[in-house]
Design a protein around this motif. Structure first.
Motif, short mmCIF file in Angstrom:
data_model
loop_
_atom_site.label_atom_id
_atom_site.label_comp_id
_atom_site.label_asym_id
_atom_site.label_seq_id
_atom_site.Cartn_x
_atom_site.Cartn_y
_atom_site.Cartn_z
N ARG A 71 -2.04 -15.25 8.09
CA ARG A 71 -3.28 -15.92 8.51
C ARG A 71 -3.10 -17.43 8.51
O ARG A 71 -3.74 -18.14 9.30
CB ARG A 71 -4.44 -15.51 7.59
N GLU A 72 -2.26 -17.94 7.63
CA GLU A 72 -2.06 -19.38 7.53
C GLU A 72 -1.03 -19.92 8.54
O GLU A 72 -1.20 -21.01 9.08
CB GLU A 72 -1.62 -19.75 6.11
N ILE A 73 0.04 -19.16 8.76
CA ILE A 73 1.14 -19.70 9.60
C ILE A 73 1.47 -18.80 10.78
O ILE A 73 2.54 -18.91 11.37
CB ILE A 73 2.42 -19.91 8.75
N GLY A 74 0.54 -17.90 11.13
CA GLY A 74 0.81 -16.96 12.21
C GLY A 74 1.21 -17.64 13.51
O GLY A 74 2.11 -17.19 14.21
N PRO A 79 6.38 -17.38 17.84
CA PRO A 79 7.54 -17.40 18.74
C PRO A 79 8.72 -16.59 18.23
O PRO A 79 9.36 -15.88 19.01
CB PRO A 79 7.89 -18.90 18.82
N LEU A 80 9.00 -16.67 16.93
CA LEU A 80 10.10 -15.89 16.36
C LEU A 80 9.79 -14.40 16.41
O LEU A 80 10.68 -13.57 16.65
CB LEU A 80 10.38 -16.32 14.93
N LEU A 81 8.54 -14.04 16.17
CA LEU A 81 8.15 -12.63 16.21
C LEU A 81 8.30 -12.08 17.62
O LEU A 81 8.85 -10.98 17.82
CB LEU A 81 6.70 -12.50 15.73
N LEU A 82 7.85 -12.84 18.61
CA LEU A 82 7.98 -12.39 20.00
C LEU A 82 9.45 -12.29 20.40
O LEU A 82 9.84 -11.36 21.12
CB LEU A 82 7.24 -13.35 20.92
N MET A 83 10.26 -13.24 19.96
CA MET A 83 11.69 -13.20 20.26
C MET A 83 12.33 -11.96 19.67
O MET A 83 13.08 -11.24 20.35
CB MET A 83 12.38 -14.46 19.73
N ALA A 84 12.03 -11.67 18.40
CA ALA A 84 12.63 -10.51 17.74
C ALA A 84 12.23 -9.21 18.43
O ALA A 84 13.05 -8.30 18.62
CB ALA A 84 12.24 -10.49 16.27
N VAL A 85 10.95 -9.10 18.80
CA VAL A 85 10.48 -7.89 19.47
C VAL A 85 11.12 -7.75 20.85
O VAL A 85 11.54 -6.65 21.25
CB VAL A 85 8.94 -7.91 19.58
N LEU A 112 14.63 -8.05 13.71
CA LEU A 112 13.21 -7.79 13.47
C LEU A 112 12.77 -8.21 12.08
O LEU A 112 11.59 -8.45 11.84
CB LEU A 112 12.91 -6.30 13.68
N THR A 113 13.73 -8.32 11.14
CA THR A 113 13.37 -8.71 9.77
C THR A 113 13.20 -10.22 9.63
O THR A 113 12.69 -10.69 8.61
CB THR A 113 14.44 -8.24 8.78
N LEU A 114 13.61 -10.99 10.62
CA LEU A 114 13.58 -12.45 10.52
C LEU A 114 12.16 -12.99 10.25
O LEU A 114 11.97 -13.77 9.30
CB LEU A 114 14.19 -13.06 11.78
N PRO A 115 11.15 -12.60 11.02
CA PRO A 115 9.80 -13.12 10.74
C PRO A 115 9.28 -12.65 9.38
O PRO A 115 8.54 -13.39 8.72
CB PRO A 115 8.95 -12.54 11.88
N PHE A 116 9.65 -11.46 8.96
CA PHE A 116 9.18 -10.93 7.68
C PHE A 116 9.67 -11.79 6.52
O PHE A 116 8.91 -12.15 5.61
CB PHE A 116 9.65 -9.49 7.51
N PHE A 117 10.96 -12.16 6.54
CA PHE A 117 11.50 -12.97 5.45
C PHE A 117 10.96 -14.40 5.50
O PHE A 117 10.85 -15.06 4.46
CB PHE A 117 13.02 -12.93 5.46
N ALA A 118 10.64 -14.88 6.69
CA ALA A 118 9.99 -16.19 6.77
C ALA A 118 8.63 -16.14 6.09
O ALA A 118 8.25 -17.06 5.34
CB ALA A 118 9.83 -16.61 8.24
N LEU A 119 7.90 -15.06 6.30
CA LEU A 119 6.61 -14.89 5.65
C LEU A 119 6.75 -14.78 4.14
O LEU A 119 5.94 -15.33 3.38
CB LEU A 119 5.91 -13.64 6.19
N MET A 120 7.76 -14.07 3.68
CA MET A 120 7.96 -13.93 2.23
C MET A 120 8.23 -15.28 1.58
O MET A 120 7.69 -15.59 0.52
CB MET A 120 9.11 -12.95 1.94
N ALA A 121 9.11 -16.07 2.21
CA ALA A 121 9.43 -17.39 1.64
C ALA A 121 8.20 -18.28 1.59
O ALA A 121 8.03 -19.07 0.66
CB ALA A 121 10.53 -18.06 2.46
N TYR A 122 7.34 -18.14 2.59
CA TYR A 122 6.12 -18.96 2.62
C TYR A 122 5.06 -18.43 1.67
O TYR A 122 4.48 -19.20 0.88
CB TYR A 122 5.56 -19.00 4.04
N ALA A 123 4.79 -17.13 1.74
CA ALA A 123 3.64 -16.57 1.03
C ALA A 123 3.85 -16.42 -0.47
O ALA A 123 2.92 -16.62 -1.25
CB ALA A 123 3.27 -15.22 1.65
#
Length: 426
Positions: A71-74, A79-85, A112-123
């Motif tokens: 919700r904060e950095i979506g 762009p990374l999520l769309l690229m991975a998909v 596909l895990t790239l956006p997930f780990f970005a979220l983990m580092a941030y959240a």
């Protein structure tokens, strides 16, 4: 090998007062995972398994943080999520069209895990110090394994990867983490660990990774100051002397394969392509020809070996030895273009160029005095992969393909945190 001497908000103690206990435990678990990622990547046979298990445990302890972070950095992550998909769709379509085994697509789908780990580092707000500490341990361990193997009689150190090129590429990636995740004042340990890493690359005999070493060193030199810059000049001078020595000292030239390169160039001038350099040029030519013949869909993801096997000199009953045993193009862009056509070519360009652009934007968005280490580290890591991808198919190997997705994601997540350091937490 330094990094800029600026305040680094990611190393400030996290405010734990009033924080849910499960979130605090999840953060600590993720920090241990961050340490294990570089520490165990190539110095043990476990690779990314401990990191993956611990990161998953951290997620299960506080899964709601992922939604909160998105919700904060979506918008910044989209762009990374769309690229991975998009890459996953291209790979999946190629798999179905050409009836390719799913294991051939697996390495590419890990993006596909790239956006997930970005979220983990941030959240979850872990400290980036753990990545740095793990990188030091990982470089020391990789050096020990390399020395043991070479002293034991191996021509080229390959660690637990069974591939000397992959081993050297992973070492360069660890050097990036050691340099650009370094806490302020930790220059001595960082320099020592990076020196061990450079020696490990030499023991691997991998020539295509040296441009990556120079990229890390030169960018570190450009952004550093004071004592760190003096150390960078000293390291650069040492590498220059080492390169000159490799040209004249027989055993060193043999270990770094400089003598073999001389021989390959001479054989090419004589019209003999039966060498390591000649084989790579033949693979590039074959990839170009395959792309021209199959411009829209290629011959199937991970199936470049089919094109090699179809060559007259490799058809049965000829034994599959030497050149005929190669299964990828030893270069990223030709590999993806030949196996997945134009969509594959666009996909690999997006895999590298999109994160590169996003990290550059992060650097430009951060005002002077704010820590830019994560964005800079991500930028350098992508550049290192691009340089290595000129002479090796990076996503043909599970270890370095997975590490790219994980490390780029983490560094992007950390850089987004640095951009919001004026919020309630670092």
């Amino acid at each position: 090998m330094p990094q800029p001497q600026v305040p680094d908000v990611s190393f400030r103690p996290e405010p734990l007062a009033g924080e849910p206990r499960r979130l605090a435990l999840a953060r600590r678990t993720l920090e241990i995972a961050l340490f294990c990622l570089p520490a165990l990547l190539i110095s043990t046979p476990w690779g990314l398994l401990p990191f993956t298990a611990l990161a998953l445990a951290a997620f299960l302890m506080a899964p709601g943080r992922i939604a909160h972070g998105y919700r904060e950095i979506g918008a910044a992550l989209r762009p990374l999520l769309l690229m991975a998909v998009a890459v996953a769709v291209i790979v999946a379509v190629s798999t179905f069209l050409h009836d390719v085994r799913w294991r051939e697509a697996d390495n590419r789908l890990r993006l596909l895990t790239l956006p997930f780990f970005a979220l983990m580092a941030y959240a979850y707000r872990p400290s980036r110090r753990w990545l740095w500490a793990g990188a030091l341990v990982g470089l020391a361990g990789a050096f020990a394994v390399a020395v043991y193997q070479v002293v034991g009689g191996m021509d080229r150190a390959a660690g637990w990867t069974a591939n000397a090129i992959v081993y050297a590429e992973a070492v360069i990636a660890l050097i990036v983490l050691a340099v650009f995740c370094r806490p302020s004042g930790e220059l001595l340990w960082t320099t020592a660990a990076c020196a061990l890493g450079v020696v490990t690359v030499a023991l691997s005999g991998s020539r295509g990774t040296w441009p990556g070493v120079l990229i890390v060193l030169l960018i570190g030199l450009l952004v550093s100051g004071g004592r760190a810059r003096r150390v960078s000049w000293a390291v650069l001078a040492t590498l220059a002397l080492g390169a000159v020595a490799a040209l004249w000292i027989g055993p060193l030239a043999e270990q770094t394969r400089i003598e073999e390169l001389r021989s390959d160039v001479h054989r090419l001038k004589e019209g003999d392509n039966a060498s390591s350099l000649g084989a790579r040029l033949n693979l590039l030519s074959l990839a170009g020809q395959t792309f021209v013949e199959h411009p829209l869909d290629g011959i199937g993801v991970g199936s470049f070996g089919r094109a090699v096997s179809a060559l007259p000199e490799c058809r049965p009953p000829v034994a599959r030895v030497g050149f005929c045993r190669l299964t990828h193009a030893h270069s990223d862009v030709p590999e993806w273009a030949a196996t997945m056509g134009l969509p594959g070519l666009l996909a690999i360009l997006a895999v590298y160029l999109l994160p590169l652009v996003l990290f550059v934007r992060r650097l430009r968005a951060l005002p002077a005095g704010r820590s830019r280490a994560s964005a800079l580290g991500g930028l350098v890591l992508v550049l290192v992969y691009i340089a290595s991808g000129l002479t090796q198919s990076m996503f043909a190997h599970q270890l370095v393909a997975s590490f790219y997705a994980v490390a780029v994601g983490l560094l992007y997540g950390f850089s987004l945190r640095e951009a919001r350091s004026d919020d309630s937490g670092p």
